[in-house]
Structures are given as C-alpha cells and as structure tokens.
Design a protein around this motif. Structure first.
Motif, PDB file in Angstrom:
ATOM      1  N   UNK B 277       0.849  -1.208   0.000  1.00 34.66           N
ATOM      2  CA  UNK B 277       0.000   0.000   0.000  1.00 34.66           C
ATOM      3  C   UNK B 277       0.880   1.252   0.000  1.00 34.66           C
ATOM      4  N   UNK B 278       1.911   1.229   0.858  1.00 33.89           N
ATOM      5  CA  UNK B 278       2.824   2.386   0.934  1.00 33.89           C
ATOM      6  C   UNK B 278       3.523   2.587  -0.400  1.00 33.89           C
ATOM      7  N   UNK B 279       3.951   1.470  -1.000  1.00 31.88           N
ATOM      8  CA  UNK B 279       4.662   1.552  -2.285  1.00 31.88           C
ATOM      9  C   UNK B 279       3.761   2.133  -3.373  1.00 31.88           C
ATOM     10  N   UNK B 280       2.500   1.665  -3.384  1.00 28.88           N
ATOM     11  CA  UNK B 280       1.574   2.167  -4.409  1.00 28.88           C
ATOM     12  C   UNK B 280       1.303   3.656  -4.238  1.00 28.88           C
ATOM     13  N   UNK B 351       8.829   3.130 -15.444  1.00 24.60           N
ATOM     14  CA  UNK B 351       9.457   2.446 -14.320  1.00 24.60           C
ATOM     15  C   UNK B 351       8.543   2.452 -13.090  1.00 24.60           C
ATOM     16  N   UNK B 352       7.917   3.601 -12.829  1.00 20.77           N
ATOM     17  CA  UNK B 352       7.028   3.707 -11.662  1.00 20.77           C
ATOM     18  C   UNK B 352       5.797   2.814 -11.843  1.00 20.77           C
ATOM     19  N   UNK B 353       5.195   2.897 -13.046  1.00 21.06           N
ATOM     20  CA  UNK B 353       3.994   2.082 -13.304  1.00 21.06           C
ATOM     21  C   UNK B 353       4.339   0.600 -13.186  1.00 21.06           C
ATOM     22  N   UNK B 354       5.512   0.246 -13.682  1.00 19.19           N
ATOM     23  CA  UNK B 354       5.933  -1.162 -13.591  1.00 19.19           C
ATOM     24  C   UNK B 354       6.093  -1.582 -12.139  1.00 19.19           C
ATOM     25  N   UNK B 355       6.602  -0.688 -11.282  1.00 18.65           N
ATOM     26  CA  UNK B 355       6.731  -0.981  -9.846  1.00 18.65           C
ATOM     27  C   UNK B 355       5.358  -1.180  -9.217  1.00 18.65           C
ATOM     28  N   UNK B 356       4.419  -0.277  -9.563  1.00 19.74           N
ATOM     29  CA  UNK B 356       3.076  -0.369  -8.969  1.00 19.74           C
ATOM     30  C   UNK B 356       2.392  -1.662  -9.412  1.00 19.74           C
ATOM     31  N   UNK B 357       2.477  -1.966 -10.713  1.00 17.41           N
ATOM     32  CA  UNK B 357       1.806  -3.166 -11.226  1.00 17.41           C
ATOM     33  C   UNK B 357       2.424  -4.439 -10.661  1.00 17.41           C
ATOM     34  N   UNK B 358       3.738  -4.406 -10.436  1.00 10.31           N
ATOM     35  CA  UNK B 358       4.413  -5.600  -9.874  1.00 10.31           C
ATOM     36  C   UNK B 358       3.866  -5.898  -8.493  1.00 10.31           C
TER      37      UNK B 358
END
Lengths: 129, 362
Positions: B277-280, B351-358
């Motif tokens: 949640x924090x990461x998103x 890169x950010x979207x890829x982090x969120x989707x991961x």
C-alpha cells in the motif's frame, strides 16, 4: 489613397510623354526629366510610405517585438528599393557599369545594416555550441 | 495460552497500520516531498506520498487545470512571435517583389536573421529551462526509485524491485549523459544548420539538417525501446524469482516453527500488503510529481511549437516559401526539445507504473 494613386499615375503618364518628346532632340534633358519624374513619384508616394512605417511601429509596439530586430530588416528593404530605382535610372541612361556599381553598393549596405543581427546570432550560436 | 497467542497475533496484524509512519520513514518515502519542486507541490494541492493512494484522479485534474492556465499564459507570447515572423516575411516579400530583376538575396538574409533574432533567444532560454527540468527529474528519480525499491522489497518483490531500481537509475544516468553530451549539441547544430540553409540559396544544407533530426529522434526512440524491453523481459524473469523466494520463505517459516509458524507465515502476507500500500501511494505520488515537473516546460514548448507552425502557415500564405520553411524548422526544434523532455519523463513513468503493477499481484 485613391487620389494619391491617380496623382501618381498622372505624373507618370505626363512625365513619360514629355520625356519621350524631349529625348529625341535633347537626350540630356530627357534624362534629367526622367530623374525629376522618378523623384516626384517617390515624393508623392512618401505619405503612403510614412503610413506603412507608422503601421509597422504600432505593430512592433503591440506584438512586443524588439525594435532592434525589425529596424535592420526594414532598412534593408528600403535599401533594396532605392537601389532598384537608382540602378534602373542608370540603365535608362545606358550607364550599365554605374548601375552594377549601385547594385553592388546596395548589396553591401543591405548586409551592413543587418550586421548587428548577424553578430547577435553568431554570439548566440557561439554560446550554444 | 490460546488467549496470549491470539493477543500477540492481533498485535502483529495491526503492525502495518500502526507502524505505517515508521515504514514510510524506513523506506525513504518521507523524503519524496522534499525532492519535488515547490510549485509542483502547490499544484498537487495537499497530495502527499502518504495520501496519494486514492488521489490519482484528483491529481490529474489539478495538473490539467494548471496546464490550461499555463497554456493560456503562453498562448499570447506564442501568437505574438508567430505574427512577428509573418510580418518580417511579408516585409521581405514586398521588398523582394518591388525589386524584382535586381540581385537582392540580402533581403532574404535580413529576413532570416530577423526571425532568428526573434526566436532563437527564446529557444536558448527554453533549452536552459529544459536542462533544469531534466536535472529536477534526475534528482527526484534518485529519491523515488530507492524508496520504491525498498517498499517493493518489503512487499515481497525483492528481486524485481532491485532490478527496476538499478535499471532505471542506470538508464536515467545514461540518458542524462546522452542529453548533455550528444542531444543538446545536436539541437544547437540543427538550429545553426536550418538558419544557414534558410539564408543561403538552393537548400544547401537541408539534407544535413534532416540527418541531424533523424539521428536525434532515432537515438531517443532507440533508448526508450531498449529500456522498455529491459523492463518487460527482465521484469518477467525477476517476478518469477520473487514468487519462488516468497514461497520458500513461507515454507521455511512454517517448517521451522511448528503450529505458530504457519499462522505467522499467513500473517506475514498482511505485512507484505501494508508495504505494498505504501509503495503504491508513493508510486502514484511519483507519477503525479513527474508529470508536474515536466508540465510547465512542455506546455510552453507545445504552445510555441504550435505558434511557430501557425507562423509558418501564415508566412506560406503570403508566399515566402523560404522563410516559411525556416519557421517550420524552428517549430521542429521546439518539438525535438519537447520530445527530449517527454522521453526522460516516459522512462521514469514506465518504471514507476511497472513498480506499482508488480506489487498488485501479491
């Protein structure tokens, strides 16, 4: 402005007719008449020219363009017009060498007037590159 | 015994909520706000890395409102420049037609120099603004990516988090070096070539200017394609590693601690979800911040590019093709600079979207 055009047309037609008559008997006087007619036409159109200049000044003021940019371009255009008229007069007098000299001088002056713009551009490019 | 176990289990389940602030601090999410320029924070109107989770739409609307305000501000300036270019072209054309038959190439040169003086100073200041924007994005990426990587690792994606952070940081550094050493000089060379070409007869260096533009766009496209491919292919492989690692950890925990181990293993998913949640939230804040950082220069560049296209069209209407082509080339210059900013932003956004989707697959 219509009156002015009629005036210019009248001066031109009358001038050409008189010059054609005089030229045969006294070519020197004919040339002087041509010169006089050209100057008279230029003077007649000067009011219109001043209106164009006033419009340009207002345009520069309204668009916030730098005067330093517009003035050299304007001067170059004027130099080109004066050069053209002078060179044509010289050609009428069968003085082609003088006409070429006027054109060359006009080109040099035209470039000289835009030298500040060129040096600005060169300075900018030098700074960029 | 059962009561005590239930009590401790309850405390454990509350951990992600109670210690969310400590998590944020530990992941470095707290420092994100400081890395964002002040005007961007003002535009985002109270959206912070902590509350950005559900504020994506609000943030976008705020950014759109600011873009509209910036566009209307730049529009007048752009239109004035377009009118100036048209006026100079019309003046040169009038003088050229009056002096037909005499060699008056210098009128054209005067026109080109006039247009260059009108526009290139602006291009120079926009290039400086573009440099500043790239620097801001680079600084923000250096704070955001480690924070997302730490949160991603805590959310059960340690391999892909490190992979993405490393890839993005390396690609960002590579791009910054490429911008400074290659693309910016190429833009200047392009500006010089199109100016020279417009002033000289017979399109002497038109093809050379076209080659510069081709190299510029080719390099940008190639970098982005390589980076996107790296994230897609590498991300899939790293994702497999993460799944195996999380399963192995759970199995080890369940096997090492009889009875309680299984419960702790299941409860650990709550911790992973808390970190996720924090990461998103940090990721969404990062998305909005990156868009906010590039907003002002991109709007300004887009408006100027459009205005210069309009100037080229008007100049073409008055019949001065050479100066019309020059105005068109200057419009391309603005577009190329904008493309450079977009590519840097795109790299970060992907890169950010890829982090969120991961994280969403946990």
């Amino acid at each position: 402005m219509d009156d002015l055009l009629l005036k210019i047309a009248g001066i031109a037609v009358a001038g050409v007719a008189v010059t054609a008559l005089v030229k045969k008997s006294a070519p020197e006087i004919g040339l002087a008449l041509s010169l006089f007619v050209a100057i008279a036409l230029f003077a007649a159109g000067f009011d219109a020219f001043r209106n164009v200049q006033a419009f340009l000044d207002a345009f520069v003021g309204q668009t916030g363009m730098a005067r330093d940019v517009v003035v050299p371009v304007w001067k170059t255009c004027l130099i080109a017009i004066v050069t053209k008229i002078t060179a044509d007069l010289c050609r009428d007098a069968k003085e082609n060498a003088v006409a070429s000299g006027v054109e060359t001088a006009g080109a040099i002056l035209g470039l000289y007037v835009v030298l500040p713009l060129f040096s600005n551009l060169f300075e900018l490019m030098n700074r960029l590159l | 015994m059962r009561t005590i176990t239930t009590f401790f289990l309850f405390l454990f389940l509350l951990t992600p909520i109670t210690y969310a602030d400590e998590f944020s601090e530990a992941f470095g999410v707290d420092g994100l706000e400081e890395a964002v320029p002040h005007d961007v924070l003002e535009t985002l109107r109270g959206i912070t890395p902590d509350n950005a989770g559900g504020a994506l739409e609000t943030g976008f609307l705020s950014l759109l409102a600011r873009a509209a305000k910036l566009a209307s501000g730049s529009l007048g300036e752009g239109l004035r420049a377009a009118l100036g270019v048209t006026a100079i072209a019309a003046l040169c054309l009038a003088a050229g037609s009056l002096t037909e038959g005499t060699p008056t190439r210098y009128i054209q040169i005067a026109g080109v120099l006039g247009i260059a003086a009108l526009t290139l100073t602006g291009v120079n200041s926009l290039m400086d603004a573009g440099r500043e924007t790239l620097r801001e994005m680079d600084q923000f990426a250096k704070v955001l990516m480690p924070a997302l990587a730490a949160a991603g690792a805590a959310a059960g994606k340690p391999v892909s988090a490190v992979f993405r952070q490393t890839g993005t940081v390396v690609a960002a550094n590579l791009l910054m070096t490429m911008y400074e050493r290659l693309l910016y000089p190429l833009l200047y060379v392009y500006a010089a070539l199109v100016t020279f070409n417009a002033a000289m007869p017979r399109d002497m260096v038109k093809r050379l200017a076209g080659f510069c533009k081709w190299v510029f766009t080719g390099l940008l496209t190639l970098t982005l394609v390589i980076f996107t491919a790296y994230l897609t292919v590498g991300g899939a492989i790293a994702g497999q590693g993460d799944t195996v690692a999380v399963k192995a950890s759970k199995a080890a925990l369940s096997g090492a601690l009889p009875v309680v181990g299984g419960i702790i293993g299941d409860a650990s998913e709550t911790v992973l979800a808390g970190a996720s949640v924090i990461k998103n939230a940090a990721g969404i804040f990062g998305l909005l911040a990156v868009l906010g950082i590039i907003l002002a220069p991109c709007v300004s560049l887009a408006v100027r590019a459009l205005a210069m296209k309009l100037g080229a069209a008007l100049t073409g209407t008055v019949g001065n093709d050479a100066l019309s082509g020059y105005a068109d080339s200057l419009s391309n210059l603005y577009s190329m600079l904008m493309g450079m900013l977009f590519s840097a932003a795109f790299l970060l956004l992907v890169s950010i979207v890829s982090c969120i989707l991961a994280g969403s697959s946990i």
